[in-house]
Design an enzyme around this catalytic site. Structure first.
Site, PDB file in Angstrom:
ATOM      1  N   GLU A 442       0.942  -1.281  -0.007  1.00 20.77           N
ATOM      2  CA  GLU A 442      -0.083  -0.072   0.030  1.00 20.77           C
ATOM      3  C   GLU A 442       0.830   1.194  -0.021  1.00 20.77           C
ATOM      4  O   GLU A 442       0.411   2.385   0.629  1.00 20.77           O
ATOM      5  CB  GLU A 442      -0.967   0.007   1.288  1.00 20.77           C
ATOM      6  CG  GLU A 442      -2.289  -0.609   1.098  1.00 20.77           C
ATOM      7  CD  GLU A 442      -3.019  -0.610  -0.180  1.00 20.77           C
ATOM      8  OE1 GLU A 442      -2.760   0.482  -0.823  1.00 20.77           O
ATOM      9  OE2 GLU A 442      -3.302  -1.541  -0.721  1.00 20.77           O
TER      10      GLU A 442
HETATM   11  C1  FAD Z   1       2.386  -9.744  -0.010  1.00 20.41           C
HETATM   12  C2  FAD Z   1       2.134  -8.704  -0.730  1.00 20.41           C
HETATM   13  C3  FAD Z   1       0.710  -8.301  -1.159  1.00 20.41           C
HETATM   14  C4  FAD Z   1       0.768  -7.364  -2.180  1.00 20.41           C
HETATM   15  N1  FAD Z   1      -0.609  -7.237  -2.349  1.00 20.41           N
HETATM   16  C5  FAD Z   1      -0.903  -6.098  -3.443  1.00 20.41           C
HETATM   17  C6  FAD Z   1      -1.880  -5.935  -4.262  1.00 20.41           C
HETATM   18  O1  FAD Z   1      -3.131  -6.483  -3.511  1.00 20.41           O
HETATM   19  N2  FAD Z   1      -2.224  -4.996  -5.217  1.00 20.41           N
HETATM   20  C7  FAD Z   1      -1.161  -4.406  -5.752  1.00 20.41           C
HETATM   21  O2  FAD Z   1      -1.131  -3.625  -6.548  1.00 20.41           O
HETATM   22  N3  FAD Z   1       0.213  -4.901  -5.171  1.00 20.41           N
HETATM   23  C8  FAD Z   1       0.334  -5.450  -3.956  1.00 20.41           C
HETATM   24  N4  FAD Z   1       1.300  -5.634  -3.752  1.00 20.41           N
HETATM   25  C9  FAD Z   1       2.465  -5.010  -4.160  1.00 20.41           C
HETATM   26  C10 FAD Z   1       3.246  -3.649  -3.269  1.00 20.41           C
HETATM   27  O3  FAD Z   1       1.958  -2.770  -2.984  1.00 20.41           O
HETATM   28  C11 FAD Z   1       4.432  -3.261  -3.746  1.00 20.41           C
HETATM   29  O4  FAD Z   1       5.384  -4.095  -3.652  1.00 20.41           O
HETATM   30  C12 FAD Z   1       4.770  -1.991  -2.933  1.00 20.41           C
HETATM   31  O5  FAD Z   1       4.186  -0.913  -3.402  1.00 20.41           O
HETATM   32  C13 FAD Z   1       6.396  -1.514  -3.420  1.00 20.41           C
HETATM   33  O6  FAD Z   1       6.613  -1.922  -4.889  1.00 20.41           O
HETATM   34  P1  FAD Z   1       7.749  -2.491  -5.118  1.00 20.41           P
HETATM   35  O7  FAD Z   1       7.664  -3.926  -4.570  1.00 20.41           O
HETATM   36  O8  FAD Z   1       7.904  -2.470  -6.700  1.00 20.41           O
HETATM   37  O9  FAD Z   1       9.218  -1.628  -4.770  1.00 20.41           O
HETATM   38  P2  FAD Z   1       9.853  -0.293  -5.522  1.00 20.41           P
HETATM   39  O10 FAD Z   1       8.615   0.390  -5.926  1.00 20.41           O
HETATM   40  O11 FAD Z   1      10.518  -1.017  -6.797  1.00 20.41           O
HETATM   41  O12 FAD Z   1      10.537   0.195  -4.209  1.00 20.41           O
HETATM   42  C14 FAD Z   1      11.707  -0.219  -3.837  1.00 20.41           C
HETATM   43  C15 FAD Z   1      12.205   0.766  -2.606  1.00 20.41           C
HETATM   44  O13 FAD Z   1      12.754   1.955  -3.173  1.00 20.41           O
HETATM   45  C16 FAD Z   1      11.803   3.018  -2.567  1.00 20.41           C
HETATM   46  N5  FAD Z   1      11.189   3.807  -3.396  1.00 20.41           N
HETATM   47  C17 FAD Z   1      10.835   3.538  -4.689  1.00 20.41           C
HETATM   48  N6  FAD Z   1      10.572   5.062  -5.281  1.00 20.41           N
HETATM   49  C18 FAD Z   1      10.893   5.915  -4.344  1.00 20.41           C
HETATM   50  C19 FAD Z   1      10.698   7.366  -4.382  1.00 20.41           C
HETATM   51  N7  FAD Z   1      10.338   7.987  -5.635  1.00 20.41           N
HETATM   52  N8  FAD Z   1      11.235   7.920  -3.363  1.00 20.41           N
HETATM   53  C20 FAD Z   1      11.783   7.215  -2.362  1.00 20.41           C
HETATM   54  N9  FAD Z   1      11.879   5.975  -2.269  1.00 20.41           N
HETATM   55  C21 FAD Z   1      11.454   5.068  -3.290  1.00 20.41           C
HETATM   56  C22 FAD Z   1      10.618   2.316  -1.683  1.00 20.41           C
HETATM   57  O14 FAD Z   1      10.033   2.851  -0.759  1.00 20.41           O
HETATM   58  C23 FAD Z   1      11.325   0.688  -1.441  1.00 20.41           C
HETATM   59  O15 FAD Z   1      11.870   0.619  -0.280  1.00 20.41           O
HETATM   60  C24 FAD Z   1       1.740  -6.556  -2.674  1.00 20.41           C
HETATM   61  C25 FAD Z   1       2.882  -7.009  -2.280  1.00 20.41           C
HETATM   62  C26 FAD Z   1       3.399  -8.047  -1.408  1.00 20.41           C
HETATM   63  C27 FAD Z   1       4.697  -8.434  -1.052  1.00 20.41           C
END
Ligand code: FAD
Length: 596
Positions: A442
């Site tokens: 989220e």
């Molecule tokens: C168990 C589980 C359930 C989930 N359920 C859903 C769901 O129902 N629907 C859905 O759509 N998604 C879902 N997700 C996805 C989840 O919302 C994302 O994993 C999360 O938003 C982070 O995205 P990412 O993993 O691609 O990390 P990235 O976006 O690649 O981020 C990696 C790191 O970089 C940091 N970062 C990235 N951009 C910036 C910025 N601009 N400024 C500062 N820091 C930054 C982040 O804070 C993080 O620490 C789920 C994930 C899991 C593991």
């Protein structure tokens, strides 16, 4: 197994004594029936359901996990029956509109029940939680036809919902989304693309699943301004609204193996020209999705709170029972070979920290929950706007602070259990594993901090901020000369002054150099939360000092002790946070990326 009894006394204290539920919520149009008697009865029933039905499935669900076989997902043993019982008892439509078969009860109540569910079985809570989010988005943005054909099924829990944002190459940066939507005739669209990490994307609890999917129309501008929201049902919507149509072109490719919430399915979802319907305006998908995400962010904050409560209660029970060593003040129970570990200051420090932050966060979350109701129902539009501002301001704080606390509380409980917290048997390591995701999904907590600093602080010339600053300022003014309250009001006033200075600094520096705001963001959010909790605890202490007489069970005494602890042993951290914020970006950004 963890120890848990729904903390109904504390919930009632927050609702009725501290936050004035009767005047604030029962007086709202449509909430007249939600009197104390009704609320208490629902909470007691909710507590029974969670303690008796959901808690016993928590550890077994974790051990068994979900099963995947050729696109079909089965939830662990007992989940189907528990969900059926949950549905029949009417929990799925608690706050849904009576027009669509819901009970129309205040959102506050939904908040409270969510906490009980997350305390007892967070994985289970994911399924109805996502459906609530889908309900909210469709209710706000769906056409009348879509609403009529979907909302009654979501409200009665026959169907479930999901939120499909994430793709393999984009999580935080949704502007990078690839999923496409090609217009067909009759306002239908063909949706093609892959979504990953979709919670409750496929399961066996409901007859149908409604996916809310972000995708791009052919003429879409790049970035987040070119994203639209579509409803893509697993089974097409039948003509009558009641029957199910054909299977749609959406399928689950696999489920993830993961660290925690193992009984919640986390799915790869493939959309192969699946039929979808536009929700809201073309290219207005982010706005529509935010309706769902904001509710979901508050919901995730509540997950953190719920887990923290279970961690705290379990740790207290264990610390009373486990005997090791002697009290430093001399044997507390000389007839025994050792004292219970609750006598040790270090164990107590963990317990008191967990308690102060959990109860403080609960009061803050319930305050936000009540303002959600005010924002939706108050007859005076100006009051609605005020409440809406407050909720918008507090949403990233609740999401990030409560989930950081949930994980911290789970590890503190683990520490109190020693080695028994690390092995599987006691259920504490599951709390740690389950809590971790709440800080990530989220919108990671880092992103919540950027939302607070980058969007909420400056919005409408600081109008949102004033919704919080004014009551705090008013409380300090009103109580600063009362000697009995000095130990609460003075530290609150100091921390508040630091927050005001930090706010001005972040706003100024951020205008000049956005990296300065980014460097301050996480510490600023935490400082903000510490001040919010100080305000809650100062008000709590004032109330409880006045109510001490006739305090049979020691409830008010314990509140005062906890308030004292918060002010003396937790709030000073606000000073360190202030120093960190004011140190600026240089120490963070000076090192070249190649030097890491
Ligand atoms: C168990 C589980 C359930 C989930 N359920 C859903 C769901 O129902 N629907 C859905 O759509 N998604 C879902 N997700 C996805 C989840 O919302 C994302 O994993 C999360 O938003 C982070 O995205 P990412 O993993 O691609 O990390 P990235 O976006 O690649 O981020 C990696 C790191 O970089 C940091 N970062 C990235 N951009 C910036 C910025 N601009 N400024 C500062 N820091 C930054 C982040 O804070 C993080 O620490 C789920 C994930 C899991 C593991």
């Amino acid at each position: 197994m963890v120890s848990y009894k729904a903390p109904l006394d504390d919930i009632r204290f927050c609702l009725y004594d501290l936050l004035g539920y009767d005047d604030r919520v029962t007086t709202l149009p449509g909430c007249e029936e939600a009197t104390r008697d009704v609320v208490d009865a629902i909470l007691e029933e909710g507590a029974r359901f969670c303690e008796n039905e959901l808690l016993p499935l928590n550890q077994s669900g974790d051990s068994e996990g979900c099963h995947f076989d050729k696109g079909v997902v089965r939830t662990p043993k007992g989940f189907k029956e528990a969900y059926a019982a949950y549905r029949v008892a009417g929990w799925t439509g608690l706050a849904a509109d009576p027009t669509y078969g819901g009970q129309g009860l205040p959102k506050t109540l939904e908040f409270l029940v969510q906490e009980l569910i997350c305390s007892t079985n967070m994985s289970f809570g994911m399924y109805p939680g996502l459906s609530h989010g889908a309900y909210n988005a469709l209710e706000t943005w769906g056409s009348d036809d879509l609403k009529a054909r979907t909302l009654p099924h979501l409200a009665d829990g026959r169907w479930a919902g999901t939120m499909c944002l994430t793709e393999p190459h984009c999580g935080t940066d949704l502007g990078l989304i690839h999923t496409r939507a090609e217009p067909l005739e009759s306002q239908r669209y063909a949706i093609t693309g892959q979504k990953i990490f979709i919670s409750a994307g496929e399961h066996d609890l409901t007859e149908n699943i409604l996916h809310l999917v972000l995708a791009r129309l052919p003429d879409a501008p790049s970035g987040t301004r070119g994203i639209s929201l579509f409803l893509v049902p697993k089974f097409l919507l039948g003509e009558s609204g009641d029957d199910l149509g054909q299977r749609n072109g959406v399928s689950c490719g696999s489920i993830e193996e993961k660290m925690g919430i193992k009984a919640s399915s986390t799915c790869v979802m493939n959309f192969d020209g699946a039929e979808g319907y536009l929700v809201g305006e073309p290219h207005g998908g982010m706005k529509a999705m935010f309706t769902m995400m904001n509710a979901a962010r508050l919901g995730v904050g509540i997950q953190g709170l719920g887990l923290a409560e279970t961690a705290y209660q379990s740790a207290v029970a264990y610390a009373r029972e486990r005997r090791q060593g002697r009290s430093l003040a001399g044997p507390a129970e000389p007839q025994q070979k050792a004292d219970p570990i609750i006598v040790h200051p270090d164990v107590r420090k963990n317990l008191m920290t967990m308690r102060a932050l959990t109860e403080g966060s609960r009061a803050l979350a319930i305050w936000v929950g009540m303002e959600l109701d005010v924002a939706e129902r108050h007859p005076d539009m100006a009051r609605r706007q005020e409440a809406d501002d407050f909720v918008a301001l507090m949403t990233p704080v609740i999401k990030a602070f409560c989930t950081d606390h949930g994980f911290d509380a789970a590890t503190r409980a683990q520490q109190i259990y020693g080695g028994h917290g690390y092995i599987k048997e006691q259920g504490i390591e599951q709390l740690v594993r389950d809590a971790r995701i709440t800080q990530i999904y989220e919108g990671t907590n880092g992103i919540q901090a950027l939302d607070l600093v980058g969007r909420k602080l400056g919005q409408n010339m600081g109008r949102l901020l004033r919704r919080f600053f004014h009551p705090v300022h008013g409380f300090i003014e009103e109580n600063q000369t009362d000697p009995a309250l000095a130990i609460y009001v003075l530290p609150l006033a100091k921390a508040f002054s630091r927050l005001q200075q930090a706010t001005a600094w972040v706003a100024q520096q951020g205008l000049r150099d956005p990296e300065e705001a980014g460097a301050a963001a996480s510490d600023y959010l935490r400082l903000f939360a510490f001040v919010a909790l100080a305000y809650v605890w100062a008000r709590t202490a004032k109330l409880c000092l006045a109510k001490q007489e006739g305090d049979g069970g020691g409830f008010y005494r314990a509140k005062i002790n906890t308030a004292d602890f918060y002010m003396a042993r937790i709030l000073p951290e606000s000073n360190a946070l202030f120093q960190q914020i004011m140190a600026g970006k240089k120490p963070l950004m000076a090192m070249a990326a190649d030097d890491f």
